[in-house]
Design a protein around this motif. Sequence first.
Motif, short mmCIF file in Angstrom:
data_model
loop_
_atom_site.label_atom_id
_atom_site.label_comp_id
_atom_site.label_asym_id
_atom_site.label_seq_id
_atom_site.Cartn_x
_atom_site.Cartn_y
_atom_site.Cartn_z
N GLY A 92 3.07 5.32 -8.23
CA GLY A 92 3.83 4.88 -7.04
C GLY A 92 2.89 4.19 -6.07
O GLY A 92 3.10 4.21 -4.86
N THR A 121 2.40 1.26 -5.18
CA THR A 121 2.87 0.15 -4.34
C THR A 121 3.89 0.65 -3.32
O THR A 121 4.42 -0.13 -2.54
CB THR A 121 3.56 -0.94 -5.20
N GLY A 122 4.18 1.94 -3.33
CA GLY A 122 5.25 2.49 -2.49
C GLY A 122 4.84 2.66 -1.03
O GLY A 122 3.67 2.46 -0.65
N ASP A 123 5.81 3.07 -0.26
CA ASP A 123 5.63 3.25 1.18
C ASP A 123 4.56 4.30 1.50
O ASP A 123 3.67 4.08 2.33
CB ASP A 123 7.01 3.67 1.75
N LEU A 124 4.65 5.43 0.85
CA LEU A 124 3.71 6.52 1.13
C LEU A 124 2.28 6.11 0.78
O LEU A 124 1.34 6.37 1.53
CB LEU A 124 4.10 7.78 0.36
N ALA A 125 2.13 5.46 -0.38
CA ALA A 125 0.79 5.03 -0.80
C ALA A 125 0.19 4.06 0.21
O ALA A 125 -0.98 4.17 0.59
CB ALA A 125 0.88 4.38 -2.19
N ARG A 174 1.16 3.50 3.45
CA ARG A 174 1.04 3.97 4.84
C ARG A 174 0.08 5.12 5.01
O ARG A 174 -0.57 5.26 6.04
CB ARG A 174 2.41 4.38 5.38
N ALA A 182 1.99 1.38 -10.83
CA ALA A 182 3.40 1.24 -10.42
C ALA A 182 4.06 0.19 -11.30
O ALA A 182 3.41 -0.36 -12.22
CB ALA A 182 3.49 0.85 -8.95
N ARG A 183 5.33 -0.09 -11.00
CA ARG A 183 6.09 -1.00 -11.86
C ARG A 183 5.84 -2.47 -11.58
O ARG A 183 6.09 -3.33 -12.41
CB ARG A 183 7.58 -0.72 -11.67
N ALA A 187 9.55 9.29 -6.99
CA ALA A 187 10.71 10.17 -6.89
C ALA A 187 10.55 11.35 -7.87
O ALA A 187 9.98 11.18 -8.96
CB ALA A 187 11.96 9.38 -7.22
N LEU A 204 10.79 11.37 -11.69
CA LEU A 204 9.75 10.80 -12.58
C LEU A 204 8.64 11.81 -12.90
O LEU A 204 7.74 11.51 -13.68
CB LEU A 204 9.14 9.55 -11.94
N GLU A 246 4.66 15.54 -4.02
CA GLU A 246 5.13 15.41 -2.63
C GLU A 246 6.46 16.12 -2.45
O GLU A 246 7.16 16.40 -3.40
CB GLU A 246 5.36 13.92 -2.35
#
Length: 484
Positions: free
Chosen positions: A17, A19-23, A25, A50-51, A121, A124, A147
């Motif tokens: 993950g 590229t996600g928000d948590l990574a 920020r 990530a994807r 999520a 996964l 998380e």
Amino acid sequence: MVSRVIPVDSFDLVVFGGTGDLARRKIFPALYRRYVACQMPEDSCVIGAARTDYDTAEYRKVIGDAIREFGGSAAKEDKKLKEFLARVHYVKIDAKGSDGWSDLAGMVRKDLVNAFYFSVAPGLFAPLAERLHEHNIASQTSRIVVEKPFGRDLDSAKDLNGILARHFDEQQIYRIDHYLGKETVQNLMAVRFGNILFEPLWNSQYVDHIQITVAETVGVGGRGGYYDKSGAMRDMIQNHLMQLLCLIAMEPPSRFDPNGVRDEKVKVIKALEPVVPHHIVRGQYEATKTQPSYRDDAGDPKSRTESFVALKCNISNWRWAGTPFYLRTGKKLKARASEIAVVFKDAPHAIFGQEAGRHRNILVIRLQPNEGMTLGVTIKEPGPGGMRLIDVPLDMTFAEALGPEVADAADAYERLIMDVIRGDQTLFMRGDEVEAAWKWTDPVVQGITDRHDVPKPYRVGSTGPDDANLLMKRDGREWREIRE
Ligand code: NAD
């Protein structure tokens, strides 16, 4: 004052993950700040997975931008940022398919500490855990970080624990609650168990009640759809506020080690009495002329999910029987403020007479903003005119007491990620602890559903619905003001 950096072993950290928000920020800015603090050994690497179809150069740009935006003052050092980014790699991966896994297998070095951050999520978790083993990437010494939300009730939490347990031992699993990484939260333990002053008073004989408040000014905004399925009870009380309650209420462990601390926390949760219906108040923020209501944000005009909850709970054990704990959390409130207040009882005899007024010692532990502690003590008002008493705070705001660098360095994710690399689980939730918390939460949520309880509306910028104040007033008490 300069903070002391405890070195860690070299590591490879894979951020699923990535590229996600948590990574973007939290995780990468935290890692970067630890790099600047010289806590990331030279040969350590962070691998984003990530994807998205990036190559490493494109990914480094994304992460560089994120660090500049969210990394605080440390991110202004271009040279350091460049050095850090040289340690960042990327692999395009499909958690549910076969893409990217052999590439990842070739990148993770088995002779270093390996950690895998599941910043994805929960659906996964199982495919990631399976593939890490299938491709022989994880070993018995690898660590995984997961998380919140850790389940949405006891059954789903058990399922998730079961999935992870198929592939990893409990000592390898780090369930993050970032509230536990906050400097003040750990200081709470230091103050309680490192001083002789407080512990003798830390019980129902001397403590009238305890208030825990986590107030936010933001609404649910773009997360409305997701939030509406959980609400404040599941999203905040079951985890963050429950964790704070545990640390305040637990017995001193015989040693400050992961299982010692977590054993004591579990005992607190198991001693929590069920919440009776008239001890819980739920609310939803209303629309203003310029802002949407909770229901607008949730996209459901009939939603009964709460954006605010206040409740009273009791702990049935020798230490706390008779001392209620009041918990309160909500969105779009008056100020962003998280604090724990330990309100001590009145002195047994008022030698200064009624006119001196009622004065109580209150220990306030502020989590945000301005992390620190204040102890309210009663003194004589200066000047002539008799024995008039006033309360003054003995203030220990960290930024003032320890210097801005130390206070600034106290980001929860930095500390928690370094604890993972060090292999220290003290500040992470154990599986049985999460399950015990759901076991207490489930009947509260079920009761709300069964009663067809409708949340009370409250004004944006207020302290929540009036009934929350009544909850306290009925007991002859009042909430502390919510202020930054
Ligand atoms: P996000 O939607 O922003 O990011 C999801 C990431 O997962 C992306 O990098 C995406 O590429 C990756 N992904 C999705 N499907 C994939 C697949 N099949 N294979 C490989 N990668 C895949 O989510 P987020 O906000 O970063 O949250 C991640 C996790 O952290 C969630 O469990 C969330 O509940 C939790 N969390 C987030 C926050 C936060 O502030 N964002 C706070 C607390 C907990």
